[in-house]
Design an enzyme around this catalytic site. Structure first.
Site, PDB file in Angstrom:
ATOM      1  CB  THR A 141     -14.101   4.504   4.483  1.00 28.96           C
ATOM      2  OG1 THR A 141     -12.725   4.123   4.679  1.00 28.96           O
ATOM      3  CG2 THR A 141     -14.200   6.010   4.273  1.00 28.96           C
ATOM      4  CE1 TYR A 201      -3.751   2.356   0.306  1.00 28.21           C
ATOM      5  CE2 TYR A 201      -2.815   3.070   2.401  1.00 28.21           C
ATOM      6  CZ  TYR A 201      -3.729   3.228   1.380  1.00 28.21           C
ATOM      7  OH  TYR A 201      -4.623   4.271   1.424  1.00 28.21           O
TER       8      TYR A 201
END
Length: 257
Positions: A198, A163
């Site tokens: 989220t 990531y």
């Protein structure tokens, strides 16, 4: 899906990826304004978007696409740009789709998982930006690209080697495109949105401590209400996208505003 031809003169055309959940879903709703044409590329349909767009005078097209699949991505992009109007006042591309997976020490990572992350976080935004620049070349219009990056691309974290690397790649890609475009071409920014409440954050909190040593920090942020709401961040990003000085700072963070 509401079918539409982008025929109106003037206004703003926005292309948004990853519009079906999380920050992308909030951005899709926040972008619905009179005179806006919104095209989305997402694996799933945003179930509230069509009605919200109609109520706000926005033309919307939702294009289904799995951006981890190179062939499907190319087909979806071809369909999207085949209907691109030539008469908008402003063209915007928001590369928002992304994944935090795979999470874990580098010695445990699988080839397929790495390839999917690279496809979604790096290859898809690069290809979309390339096609966007080519498709809008020569138009007398304001042209802007906003890449949703992450602070993880600017600070290494154990367990997030993929990531962090993909977001660092998007930051450097943004810098390179800015050099190519100069002062008169497409304006481009790589923007970190902060830590948002989220499904991606829920996925992070579901990690194992041995896979992600900073797990307790993220759990604590959630428990103490330190996560920003998607709607608030989306509103600030839309305002940022409209700034007159957009693109002057190509590596930025929404928390600066």
């Amino acid at each position: 899906m509401r079918t539409a031809t982008y025929g109106a003169t003037g206004g703003t055309l926005v292309i948004l990826t990853g519009a079906s959940r999380g920050l992308g879903a909030a951005l899709a709703l926040a972008l619905c304004r009179p005179g806006t044409h919104l095209a989305t590329l997402s694996r799933h349909k945003h179930t509230k978007l069509d009605a919200h767009a109609a109520a706000n005078g926005t033309v919307v097209q939702q294009h289904p696409a799995d951006l981890t699949d190179a062939a499907e991505t190319t087909r979806a992009i071809d369909r999207l740009f085949a209907t691109l109007p030539r008469n908008a006042d402003r063209y915007c591309l928001i590369n928002n789709a992304g994944t935090v997976d795979p999470i874990g020490p580098s010695g445990t990572l699988r080839q397929d998982d790495i390839a999917q992350a690279l496809a979604l976080n790096v290859a898809a935004p690069m290809l979309l930006t390339s096609r966007f620049i080519a498709a809008t070349a020569g138009l007398r219009a304001d042209r802007r690209v906003l890449n949703i990056s992450s602070g993880a691309g600017r600070k290494p974290m154990a367990g997030w080697s993929v990531y962090c690397s993909t977001k660092a790649a998007i930051d450097m890609y943004t810098r390179s495109v800015k050099l190519e475009q100069g002062d008169t071409g497409v304006r481009i920014v790589s923007l970190a949105p902060g830590v948002i409440d989220t499904p991606m954050q829920a996925r992070i909190r579901a990690s194992q401590p041995e896979a992600f040593p900073a797990l307790d920090n993220f759990k604590a942020m959630h428990a103490t209400g330190q996560l920003s709401s998607p709607d608030d961040v989306a509103a600030r990003i839309v305002a940022y996208l409209e700034r007159d000085d957009f693109g002057q700072t190509e590596i930025d963070d929404i928390r600066n505003y």
